[in-house]
Design a protein around this motif. Structure first.
Motif: not given
Length: 684
Positions: A570-573, A485-487, A477-480
């Motif tokens: 990047t957003a697509k990946v 945040l990257i998005q 869940e932390s990774t998600m």
């Protein structure tokens, strides 16, 4: 050995190593190669844009040069003095003095124009009959020829009906009479009232004049500049031997649609060439320049070497990280698997030496505790088996002796007490069977106790697995959250690139307007003549600054577009990876649910074992009661037959008991041997 290799290949450590290595190397390679090819494309586009601008300026200069000579021919066409002199020369009524004076004025006019322009080979007026005596030329020009090629070119001038006609550069001039190449413009000086006074005007320009105009146009290190006709023939080139031949690189309909007037093509040697072109507005020709793409992209080769170095460094780092994973995870698990295989073969002396405090260390400690418990159980079973074996041997010896004596007594008294002995023997058999059944009940009760202990150990391991899966769910869940945040950051960067584009558009429009104003200023300065020369320099400088500014803005725009595309990638990946992380979290939660189910099933199993143990205890009590009942029956039978067949009954009973004791002792000895053989495989 083959099985061991398969285990090593399928181990968790090796799989983690392969996944990590492939991921790092693949991402590094893709990023490096993408940067390399993107850099090549950007360099090629920038060079194409700059070369197109240079070609545009060179084409403007050529048009200006050609327009200057067309204006010169137009002055001759409308010059009333020249027209009158040509009419006088061809007039039959004119005197010789008048004709000579007119011819002298014509030649001096031609010489004055030729002398004031060193770019000219000469200017000639050729009669329609192509007779040299009726033609006029400036000094330095050769005689007129009338071969088939010249006649064809004269017909083109006639068909133009007074409009200027430009002929391609010829290696030896219009009449093939010079030692160097020249460019010719022909025009028919028409005279409607006196058709006999019509002349072909030929202005022959040195090929060197075109070279001087195009001297500032350079494309690459080994580029070539050519002028092509609408049919694709070479009008002008560095090599005079190619004049008139068809160019291998053509500008087709598809290439002519390019907005920046540039494209890539292969030459006759198969090399990729960057081609820029610009149509001329005066002569309907096309100025084309091309150079090998490798001249511009050679600098990008360094980026490829850097990419290869980074990929190699990433591979080394991936190998190191993979080795650490194999050492920290793969080796302990492999060692534990080998120890469990040894335990499967019966070696109960194996122990783990894990000192870590993580899950692997706890698993190793649980394995050691399990092997300790199994070892104690095996040792106790082995000791009991040895005691049973010793007792059975003593029992066999005693029963053998008893059987021998009983056989002697039975032979004397067997016939007397056969009926009573049979009844007593049946009662005794039932009693012994009840005792045997009681022993088996006790063994089953002991096995239930062992199963209960093993089930508690399984529940403990299930609780550990459940806690581990909960921890893994929290980490996933932390990774998600990090992916989300990257998005958000990618969206902010995309908005920033749009803002930069909106800022660049007005700057591009200003530069274009500045370039147009500078060009108009140059034209006005040329019209002003000597007084406007200084302003020409200023206008050229302004145009160059505008072009440089335009190139910089276009570079920034393209880099912004590249950043935007990278952000989109990047957003697509990230969007593609998010569902995978959600599926991972779902799988981990399902695994945690499975562990909870295992725990519940083991608790139910322990409950069933408890019920089974209680039932066995009740059976033991019933067996004891049945034994007491059978003993009472045997006692009643013995007391009933004691008065009449006491001796025979006792002898027969002793013989039967002895024989049964021998058989049971043999069976007990066999069971003890089997138990001992089954425990030999365990090394305590």
């Amino acid at each position: 050995m083959r099985r061991l290799r398969n285990y090593h290949f399928r181990s968790v450590g090796v799989k983690l190593f392969v996944i990590l290595f492939c991921t790092i190397v693949l991402l590094t390679s893709v990023l490096g190669l993408t940067s390399y090819y993107a850099a090549k494309g950007i360099i090629t586009d920038e060079v194409a844009t700059a070369s197109s601008q240079s070609a545009l300026q060179a084409a403007d200069k050529l048009d200006f040069l050609l327009a200057e000579y067309e204006a010169l021919s137009r002055q001759f066409a409308v010059d009333p003095v020249l027209k009158a002199d040509m009419e006088a020369v061809n007039s039959s009524g004119a005197t010789t003095v008048a004709k000579t004076a007119a011819e002298d004025r014509i030649r001096r006019k031609l010489d004055s124009v030729k002398g004031s322009d060193e770019r000219l080979f000469g200017i000639r007026l050729v009669a329609k009959s192509l007779v040299d005596a009726e033609s006029y030329k400036s000094t330095g020009t050769s005689s007129v020829r009338s071969d088939e090629g010249v006649l064809d070119r004269m017909k083109q001038i006639t068909a133009a009906k007074g409009n200027p006609v430009w002929f391609p550069v010829r290696p030896k001039g219009f009449f093939d009479a010079y030692s160097e190449s020249s460019l010719t413009m022909g025009r028919l000086l028409r005279n409607i009232q006196h058709p006999d006074a019509e002349y072909y005007m030929l202005i022959e320009i040195k090929g060197k004049a075109l070279t001087d105009v195009l001297s500032n146009l350079h494309i690459g290190l080994a580029g070539e500049i050519r002028i092509l006709s609408p049919d694709g023939d070479i009008v002008y080139g560095d090599d005079d031997a190619l004049l008139g031949q068809s160019s291998f690189i053509q500008i087709g309909a598809e290439q002519s649609k390019q907005e920046n007037h540039s494209f890539t093509a292969t030459d006759e040697h198969g090399d990729s060439q960057l081609v820029v072109y610009q149509p001329l507005s005066i002569a309907k020709w096309t100025l084309m320049g091309y150079a090998p793409v490798s001249d511009f992209t050679a600098a990008a080769g360094k980026l490829l070497y850097i990419t290869l170095s980074v990929v190699l460094a990433a591979a080394v780092i991936a190998v190191f990280i993979g080795y650490m994973l194999v050492r920290l995870i793969g080796r302990p698990l492999g060692k534990l698997a080998e120890l469990m295989e040894e335990g499967e073969k019966g070696n109960l002396q194996v122990r783990t030496r894990f000192k870590s405090q993580d899950e692997i260390g706890r698993l190793g400690q649980s394995f050691n505790n399990m092997m300790e418990q199994i070892s104690r159980l095996a040792a106790q079973s082995n000791s009991s088996a040895e005691e049973v074996l010793a007792t059975s041997e003593q029992l066999v010896a005693a029963s053998g002796t008893t059987s021998l004596h009983a056989r002697e007594v039975a032979m004397a008294t067997g016939e007397i007490a056969q009926g009573a002995v049979t009844l007593a023997a049946e009662a005794e058999n039932s009693n012994r069977n009840v005792e045997i059944m009681g022993g088996k009940m006790n063994e089953v009760a002991e096995m239930n106790t062992v199963l209960d202990s093993s089930a508690e150990s399984v529940i403990t391991v299930s609780n550990q697995g459940t806690e581990l899966m909960k921890l893994l769910v929290k980490q996933s869940e932390s990774t998600m959250d990090m992916m989300n945040l990257i998005q958000e950051n990618s969206t902010k960067l995309r908005e920033s690139t749009h803002l930069i584009r909106s800022i660049l558009h007005p700057m591009i429009a200003v530069n274009k307007q500045t370039n147009i104003l500078a060009l108009n200023a140059s034209i006005e300065a040329v019209r002003a003549g000597v007084a406007g020369r200084g302003f020409i320099v200023i206008a050229d400088e302004i145009r160059q600054l505008a072009n440089q500014s335009n190139q910089s803005i276009e570079s920034v725009s393209k880099i912004t577009e590249e950043i935007g595309r990278n952000i989109e990638d990047t957003a697509k990946v990230v969007n593609e990876a998010a569902p995978l992380f959600r599926e991972q979290i779902s799988s981990v939660r399902e695994s945690s649910t499975i562990f909870e189910s295992v725990k519940k099933e083991m608790e139910l199993f322990i409950g069933h074992i408890g019920h089974s143990s209680a039932s066995i205890l009740e059976l033991i009590e019933f067996q004891q009661r049945l034994g007491e009942s059978m003993a009472s029956v045997s006692s009643v039978v013995q007391q009933t037959n004691a008065s009449t067949q006491e001796v025979a009954s006792m002898s027969s009973q002793q013989f039967i008991v002895s024989e049964e004791l021998v058989v049971l002792s043999a069976k007990l000895e066999g069971l003890a041997e089997d138990l001992k053989q089954s425990l030999i495989s365990f090394h305590v």
